[in-house]
Design a protein around this motif. Structure first.
Motif, short mmCIF file in Angstrom:
data_model
loop_
_atom_site.label_atom_id
_atom_site.label_comp_id
_atom_site.label_asym_id
_atom_site.label_seq_id
_atom_site.Cartn_x
_atom_site.Cartn_y
_atom_site.Cartn_z
N ASP A 43 18.11 61.92 -16.47
CA ASP A 43 18.64 61.70 -15.48
C ASP A 43 18.47 60.60 -14.40
OD1 ASP A 43 20.29 62.24 -13.11
OD2 ASP A 43 19.73 64.04 -12.56
N ASP A 96 10.66 71.80 -18.40
CA ASP A 96 9.27 71.83 -17.44
C ASP A 96 8.03 73.15 -18.53
OD1 ASP A 96 11.00 73.93 -16.34
OD2 ASP A 96 10.33 73.26 -14.63
N THR A 205 7.85 70.82 -8.39
CA THR A 205 9.24 70.36 -8.67
C THR A 205 10.17 69.38 -8.15
OG1 THR A 205 10.90 72.01 -8.08
CG2 THR A 205 9.53 71.33 -6.38
N LYS A 206 11.72 69.01 -9.03
CA LYS A 206 12.20 67.77 -9.14
C LYS A 206 13.43 68.98 -7.74
CE LYS A 206 9.85 66.15 -11.39
NZ LYS A 206 8.85 66.82 -11.71
N1 UDP Z 1 16.74 68.07 -13.34
C1 UDP Z 1 17.41 66.46 -12.99
N2 UDP Z 1 17.84 66.14 -12.01
C2 UDP Z 1 17.17 66.36 -10.19
C3 UDP Z 1 16.64 66.82 -10.41
C4 UDP Z 1 16.35 67.84 -11.53
O1 UDP Z 1 17.88 66.46 -14.31
O2 UDP Z 1 17.76 65.42 -9.98
C5 UDP Z 1 16.13 68.55 -14.06
C6 UDP Z 1 14.69 68.65 -14.15
O3 UDP Z 1 14.34 67.56 -15.02
C7 UDP Z 1 14.10 69.75 -14.66
C8 UDP Z 1 15.41 70.66 -14.10
O4 UDP Z 1 16.48 69.95 -14.31
O5 UDP Z 1 14.42 70.36 -16.00
C9 UDP Z 1 14.98 71.59 -13.55
O6 UDP Z 1 13.95 70.87 -12.07
P1 UDP Z 1 12.86 72.02 -11.78
O7 UDP Z 1 11.92 72.17 -12.93
O8 UDP Z 1 12.15 70.22 -10.61
O9 UDP Z 1 13.68 72.79 -10.83
P2 UDP Z 1 12.30 74.42 -9.83
O10 UDP Z 1 12.66 75.17 -11.48
O11 UDP Z 1 12.06 73.52 -9.60
O12 UDP Z 1 14.09 75.00 -9.20
#
Ligand code: UDP
Ligand code: MG
Length: 317
Positions: A43, A96, A205-206
């Motif tokens: 992405d 992740d 986190t993303k």
């Molecule tokens: N991700 C993505 N594009 C974005 C944000 C996140 O593809 O713009 C992906 C990220 O690489 C991960 C998944 O979405 O594989 C979940 O993101 P993250 O773990 O950061 O979210 P959290 O678990 O903190 O809610």
């Protein structure tokens, strides 16, 4: 050859997690004895993840990369993965390693029992801040109360979808996507499987607060008219208060000495209050109108700079 299972992982700057993710997915899926493919949707990463994905595809032809031309967001990345998937069952997983790949086997077991949507339910969360856990919990409960489809609580996008469900979801080309809602909306036989959500393997986190809020907005506007109803209620309440105040103010003005109650300050406050209410209601309508505008434009959901066909191995042609 058509694989039985498709695993989809959206990747946004996850270079530290990728090799471990591939290893664990491979080890887990190999135990099923079935053919599988692993779609890695890049992405718009800028940390070298793209090169790692290309290398993995070189080594293993079951790895199928979809490289976006820019960042489109998590939900769109998963959508692209579903568009390119060929498996009879599709499993969506975070890159992740917060969703342990080993749990996939439990999802598959339920699918074999005949369930068509098997969602993983987070019973515990490790290594996440108090704020994240709190807001997530609040989010699930809010969505559950106000939306028309019953979206299971504490389940994220980590889930298995049968080919039939994927086909239905692929036909829903809405732009502001909330995939969990869409898979609930589709119906079919659904069941949850509990699991412990692990801590992030590496990186950060993303999903900052801004993106979480946008996802929540998409969930609410995509699956309910609640905010619009709220606007009508607000208008109704203000109107009733206004009407009730007419005789009160008239009485005070004509028959009592409380002249200060109807002076300039009162007028100012009342005008500001109702202006505020009106602007909020306009804003709510604006949210829906903006979404209608986005749909009408009919742009593609994402742009791809390289897709699995660009990575086909010589022996496959
Ligand atoms: N991700 C993505 N594009 C974005 C944000 C996140 O593809 O713009 C992906 C990220 O690489 C991960 C998944 O979405 O594989 C979940 O993101 P993250 O773990 O950061 O979210 P959290 O678990 O903190 O809610
Ligand atoms: Mg995560």
């Amino acid at each position: 050859m058509k694989p039985t299972f498709t695993i989809i992982a959206p990747i946004y700057n996850e270079h530290e997690c990728l090799p471990e993710l591939y290893k664990r997915v491979k080890t887990t899926l190999d135990t099923t004895g079935e053919a599988w493919e692993f779609i890695l949707v890049d992405d718009g990463s800028r940390d070298g993840s793209t090169d790692i994905i290309r290398e993995l595809a070189q080594e293993d032809s079951r790895v199928r990369p979809v490289i976006f031309a820019r960042n489109f967001g998590h939900q769109i990345a998963v959508t692209a993965g579903m568009d390119y998937s060929r498996g009879d069952a599709v499993i969506v997983i975070d890159a992740d390693l917060q969703d342990p790949p080993e749990v996939i086997l439990q999802l598959i077991a339920k699918w074999r029992e005949g369930y068509q949507v098997v969602y993983a339910v987070r019973t515990e969360r490790e290594g996440e801040t108090w704020f994240k856990t709190m807001t997530a919990s609040l989010f699930y409960r809010l969505i559950y109360r106000i939306t028309e489809v019953k979206i299971p609580m504490d389940s994220g996008d980590f889930r298995l979808l049968d080919r039939r469900v994927v086909n239905v979801m692929n036909s829903m080309r809405e732009r502001h996507r909330f995939l969990r809602g869409m898979s609930s909306w589709a119906g079919f036989r659904q069941i949850g499987v509990p699991y412990r959500r692990a801590a992030r393997f590496a990186g950060s986190t993303k999903y900052p607060l801004r993106k979480m809020l946008r996802l929540a907005e998409n969930a609410v506007t995509g699956f309910s008219y609640f905010p619009l109803q709220l606007a009508s209620y607000l208008g109704f309440i203000s109107a009733v208060i206004g009407i009730l105040l007419i005789p009160v103010v008239a009485y005070l003005r004509l028959f009592t000495a409380h002249q200060e109650l109807v002076g300039q300050a009162t007028t100012l406050i009342v005008v500001m209050l109702f202006c505020g209410v009106q602007l909020i209601c306009l804003g709510i309508m604006g949210e829906y109108i903006g979404r209608i505008y986005d749909e009408v434009k009919g742009r593609p959901l994402y742009t791809v700079s390289q897709d699995p066909a660009d990575f086909q191995h010589a022996d496959e042609n």
